[in-house]
Write a protein that holds these residues in place. Structure first.
Motif, PDB file in Angstrom:
ATOM      1  N   LYS A 119      83.394  89.799  -0.593  1.00  0.00           N
ATOM      2  CA  LYS A 119      84.281  89.256   0.443  1.00  0.00           C
ATOM      3  C   LYS A 119      85.272  88.299  -0.201  1.00  0.00           C
ATOM      4  CE  LYS A 119      82.109  90.887   4.174  1.00  0.00           C
ATOM      5  NZ  LYS A 119      82.732  91.636   5.262  1.00  0.00           N
ATOM      6  N   ARG A 120      86.420  88.202   0.444  1.00  0.00           N
ATOM      7  CA  ARG A 120      87.461  87.281  -0.034  1.00  0.00           C
ATOM      8  C   ARG A 120      87.963  86.528   1.186  1.00  0.00           C
ATOM      9  NH1 ARG A 120      92.129  89.451  -3.991  1.00  0.00           N
ATOM     10  NH2 ARG A 120      93.831  88.222  -3.196  1.00  0.00           N
ATOM     11  N   PHE A 121      87.873  85.212   1.122  1.00  0.00           N
ATOM     12  CA  PHE A 121      88.251  84.402   2.271  1.00  0.00           C
ATOM     13  C   PHE A 121      89.305  83.384   1.886  1.00  0.00           C
ATOM     14  CE2 PHE A 121      83.525  84.895   3.303  1.00  0.00           C
ATOM     15  CZ  PHE A 121      83.735  86.021   4.079  1.00  0.00           C
ATOM     16  N   SER A 122      90.203  83.144   2.803  1.00  0.00           N
ATOM     17  CA  SER A 122      91.143  82.044   2.654  1.00  0.00           C
ATOM     18  C   SER A 122      90.583  80.848   3.410  1.00  0.00           C
ATOM     19  CB  SER A 122      92.500  82.463   3.236  1.00  0.00           C
ATOM     20  OG  SER A 122      93.395  81.381   3.172  1.00  0.00           O
TER      21      SER A 122
ATOM     22  N   LEU B 260      81.287  80.618   7.200  1.00  0.00           N
ATOM     23  CA  LEU B 260      80.446  81.753   7.581  1.00  0.00           C
ATOM     24  C   LEU B 260      80.538  82.046   9.075  1.00  0.00           C
ATOM     25  CD1 LEU B 260      77.328  80.985   5.356  1.00  0.00           C
ATOM     26  CD2 LEU B 260      78.977  82.834   5.048  1.00  0.00           C
ATOM     27  N   ARG B 261      80.512  81.021   9.887  1.00  0.00           N
ATOM     28  CA  ARG B 261      80.608  81.264  11.332  1.00  0.00           C
ATOM     29  C   ARG B 261      82.005  81.774  11.712  1.00  0.00           C
ATOM     30  NH1 ARG B 261      76.666  80.005  14.761  1.00  0.00           N
ATOM     31  NH2 ARG B 261      78.166  79.727  16.446  1.00  0.00           N
ATOM     32  N   ARG B 262      83.023  81.286  11.047  1.00  0.00           N
ATOM     33  CA  ARG B 262      84.372  81.782  11.322  1.00  0.00           C
ATOM     34  C   ARG B 262      84.475  83.268  11.001  1.00  0.00           C
ATOM     35  NH1 ARG B 262      87.633  77.753   8.662  1.00  0.00           N
ATOM     36  NH2 ARG B 262      87.703  79.035   6.787  1.00  0.00           N
TER      37      ARG B 262
ATOM     38  N   PHE C  50      77.088  84.770  12.769  1.00  0.00           N
ATOM     39  CA  PHE C  50      76.627  83.831  13.784  1.00  0.00           C
ATOM     40  C   PHE C  50      75.132  83.546  13.704  1.00  0.00           C
ATOM     41  CE2 PHE C  50      80.463  85.647  15.968  1.00  0.00           C
ATOM     42  CZ  PHE C  50      81.249  84.521  15.776  1.00  0.00           C
ATOM     43  N   GLY C  51      74.432  84.274  12.838  1.00  0.00           N
ATOM     44  CA  GLY C  51      73.032  83.935  12.605  1.00  0.00           C
ATOM     45  C   GLY C  51      72.882  82.614  11.868  1.00  0.00           C
ATOM     46  N   VAL C  52      73.953  82.138  11.290  1.00  0.00           N
ATOM     47  CA  VAL C  52      73.960  80.817  10.644  1.00  0.00           C
ATOM     48  C   VAL C  52      74.232  79.805  11.747  1.00  0.00           C
ATOM     49  CG1 VAL C  52      74.935  79.441   8.784  1.00  0.00           C
ATOM     50  CG2 VAL C  52      74.946  81.940   8.613  1.00  0.00           C
ATOM     51  N   LYS C  53      73.220  79.048  12.091  1.00  0.00           N
ATOM     52  CA  LYS C  53      73.300  78.190  13.275  1.00  0.00           C
ATOM     53  C   LYS C  53      73.836  76.796  12.938  1.00  0.00           C
ATOM     54  CE  LYS C  53      71.569  81.382  15.829  1.00  0.00           C
ATOM     55  NZ  LYS C  53      72.516  82.198  16.604  1.00  0.00           N
TER      56      LYS C  53
ATOM     57  N   GLU D 198      82.202  79.837  -4.336  1.00  0.00           N
ATOM     58  CA  GLU D 198      82.965  80.780  -5.159  1.00  0.00           C
ATOM     59  C   GLU D 198      82.063  81.469  -6.183  1.00  0.00           C
ATOM     60  OE1 GLU D 198      85.955  82.032  -5.405  1.00  0.00           O
ATOM     61  OE2 GLU D 198      85.711  82.912  -7.395  1.00  0.00           O
ATOM     62  N   GLY D 199      82.080  82.793  -6.158  1.00  0.00           N
ATOM     63  CA  GLY D 199      81.337  83.560  -7.157  1.00  0.00           C
ATOM     64  C   GLY D 199      79.848  83.706  -6.899  1.00  0.00           C
ATOM     65  N   THR D 200      79.371  83.182  -5.787  1.00  0.00           N
ATOM     66  CA  THR D 200      77.931  83.236  -5.532  1.00  0.00           C
ATOM     67  C   THR D 200      77.562  84.467  -4.714  1.00  0.00           C
ATOM     68  OG1 THR D 200      78.082  81.945  -3.480  1.00  0.00           O
ATOM     69  CG2 THR D 200      77.776  80.720  -5.538  1.00  0.00           C
ATOM     70  N   GLU D 201      76.255  84.693  -4.639  1.00  0.00           N
ATOM     71  CA  GLU D 201      75.711  85.716  -3.743  1.00  0.00           C
ATOM     72  C   GLU D 201      75.004  85.000  -2.611  1.00  0.00           C
ATOM     73  OE1 GLU D 201      73.411  88.813  -5.486  1.00  0.00           O
ATOM     74  OE2 GLU D 201      74.739  89.002  -7.209  1.00  0.00           O
ATOM     75  N   ILE D 202      75.425  85.317  -1.402  1.00  0.00           N
ATOM     76  CA  ILE D 202      74.885  84.653  -0.221  1.00  0.00           C
ATOM     77  C   ILE D 202      74.137  85.672   0.625  1.00  0.00           C
ATOM     78  CG2 ILE D 202      75.514  83.487   1.937  1.00  0.00           C
ATOM     79  CD1 ILE D 202      77.924  82.311   0.450  1.00  0.00           C
ATOM     80  N   LEU D 203      72.988  85.251   1.093  1.00  0.00           N
ATOM     81  CA  LEU D 203      72.249  86.082   2.053  1.00  0.00           C
ATOM     82  C   LEU D 203      72.127  85.307   3.355  1.00  0.00           C
ATOM     83  CD1 LEU D 203      70.585  88.759   2.462  1.00  0.00           C
ATOM     84  CD2 LEU D 203      68.548  87.380   1.974  1.00  0.00           C
ATOM     85  N   THR D 204      72.588  85.931   4.436  1.00  0.00           N
ATOM     86  CA  THR D 204      72.388  85.368   5.778  1.00  0.00           C
ATOM     87  C   THR D 204      71.384  86.263   6.500  1.00  0.00           C
ATOM     88  OG1 THR D 204      74.058  86.656   6.976  1.00  0.00           O
ATOM     89  CG2 THR D 204      74.835  84.712   5.759  1.00  0.00           C
TER      90      THR D 204
END
Ligand code: FES
Ligand code: FES
Length: 177
Positions: free
Chosen positions: A15-18, A29-31, A35-38, A69-75
């Protein structure tokens, strides 16, 4: 404020986010509709905003998006990508460990990080791993029972140790923030 681009891998997808430099990872993340991130306390106390960053449980309200930046995120959205529940999710259902569900994503992710490194945890280790996740509904007995049952199910299925990169407990991870 000048926007910046970050590249992250979320639930296995690049993913690439501004974002603005001051955006919290929770807000990012919520933006982006995770939405599972409360959003709970926003002060690092309740654990409702927990995600795994490079396999470690992190309060996303205490981390800037730029730091991801550059990480792996699990939600929680990435825990059952093909619709097949993770054994931890199944155990939470079987053990009645979910009521309103607000704390549940964070608890499941914390448990997942624990079981990745500790396939046969003691009850004390499970309690420590969940210590940063507050539940206003169930108390803690049922979630602890559920995690122990999931550990057993994982072992029987040969899944332990293959799920995340970190076996560090919640307490250990939180101390580094
Ligand atoms: S919202 Fe992040 S710890 Fe409570
Ligand atoms: S199930 Fe409601 S806060 Fe935990």
């Amino acid at each position: 404020m000048v926007d910046m681009l970050i590249m992250v891998t979320i639930n296995g997808e690049a993913k690439r986010f501004s974002i603005a430099p001051g955006d919290l990872l929770l807000d990012v993340l919520r933006r982006e509709a995770y939405f599972g991130v409360k959003r709970g306390c926003e002060t690092g106390e309740c654990g409702a905003c927990t995600v795994l960053v490079n396999g470690k449980p992190i309060n996303s309200c205490l981390m800037f998006g730029a730091q991801a930046e550059g990480t792996e995120i699990l939600t929680i959205e990435g825990v059952a990508p093909d619709g097949k529940l993770d054994p931890i999710q199944t155990a939470f259902l079987d053990h009645g460990a979910v009521q309103c569900g607000f704390c549940t994503p964070g608890m499941i992710l914390s448990a997942r990080a624990l079981l990745a490194g500790r396939p046969d945890p003691t009850e004390a280790e499970v309690r420590e791993a969940l210590a940063g996740n507050f539940c206003r509904c169930t108390g803690y007995l049922k979630p602890v029972e559920a995690v122990l049952a999931a550990a057993q199910a994982n072992r029987e299925a040969g899944l332990s140790g293959a799920r995340t990169k970190s076996g560090r407990s919640r307490g250990q991870a939180r101390k580094r923030q």
